[in-house]
Write a protein that holds these residues in place. Structure first.
Motif, PDB file in Angstrom:
ATOM      1  N   ASN A  56      -0.130   1.842   6.253  1.00 58.26           N
ATOM      2  CA  ASN A  56      -0.541   3.060   5.532  1.00 58.26           C
ATOM      3  C   ASN A  56       0.645   3.730   4.851  1.00 58.26           C
ATOM      4  O   ASN A  56       0.537   4.188   3.715  1.00 58.26           O
ATOM      5  N   THR A  57       1.770   3.782   5.547  1.00 61.14           N
ATOM      6  CA  THR A  57       2.960   4.413   4.975  1.00 61.14           C
ATOM      7  C   THR A  57       3.486   3.615   3.790  1.00 61.14           C
ATOM      8  O   THR A  57       3.833   4.188   2.754  1.00 61.14           O
ATOM      9  N   ALA A 101       3.412  -2.620  -2.193  1.00 60.29           N
ATOM     10  CA  ALA A 101       3.404  -2.851  -0.749  1.00 60.29           C
ATOM     11  C   ALA A 101       3.112  -4.321  -0.460  1.00 60.29           C
ATOM     12  O   ALA A 101       3.759  -4.932   0.403  1.00 60.29           O
ATOM     13  N   GLY A 160       2.533   2.186  -3.143  1.00 61.03           N
ATOM     14  CA  GLY A 160       1.328   1.785  -3.858  1.00 61.03           C
ATOM     15  C   GLY A 160       0.885   0.425  -3.335  1.00 61.03           C
ATOM     16  O   GLY A 160       1.661  -0.299  -2.698  1.00 61.03           O
ATOM     17  N   VAL A 161      -0.356   0.092  -3.575  1.00 62.67           N
ATOM     18  CA  VAL A 161      -0.927  -1.131  -3.007  1.00 62.67           C
ATOM     19  C   VAL A 161      -0.192  -2.377  -3.490  1.00 62.67           C
ATOM     20  O   VAL A 161       0.221  -3.223  -2.688  1.00 62.67           O
ATOM     21  N   THR A 164       1.778   1.619   1.827  1.00 63.80           N
ATOM     22  CA  THR A 164       0.829   1.778   0.726  1.00 63.80           C
ATOM     23  C   THR A 164       0.957   3.153   0.086  1.00 63.80           C
ATOM     24  O   THR A 164       0.922   3.282  -1.140  1.00 63.80           O
ATOM     25  N   ARG A 165       1.121   4.161   0.912  1.00 66.82           N
ATOM     26  CA  ARG A 165       1.239   5.524   0.380  1.00 66.82           C
ATOM     27  C   ARG A 165       2.518   5.689  -0.432  1.00 66.82           C
ATOM     28  O   ARG A 165       2.517   6.281  -1.511  1.00 66.82           O
ATOM     29  N   LEU A 166       3.622   5.127   0.063  1.00 73.63           N
ATOM     30  CA  LEU A 166       4.909   5.314  -0.608  1.00 73.63           C
ATOM     31  C   LEU A 166       5.124   4.363  -1.787  1.00 73.63           C
ATOM     32  O   LEU A 166       5.738   4.734  -2.782  1.00 73.63           O
TER      33      LEU A 166
END
Length: 53
Positions: free
Chosen positions: A2-3, A13, A9-10, A5-7
């Motif tokens: 999750n981190t 990541a 982007g998909v 992806t959040r930082l």
């Protein structure tokens, strides 16, 4: 995950995670097989063609 992806982007990541996956096969054998017909001249021609695009 999750981190990441959040930082990042998909897409980024996934690119990051793919750097750490173990491949299969023998890269050296595959490389020799792929380049068996290449000559210095053909590589230079390929580079020039690529640069012109």
């Amino acid at each position: 995950m999750n981190t990441l992806t959040r930082l990042l982007g998909v897409i980024d990541a996934l690119r990051f995670l793919n750097q750490f996956q173990v491949g299969s096969g023998d890269y050296t054998v595959e490389r020799v097989q792929l380049a068996k017909d290449d000559t210095v001249k053909s590589v230079i021609v390929g580079i020039k063609v690529h640069r012109e695009r």
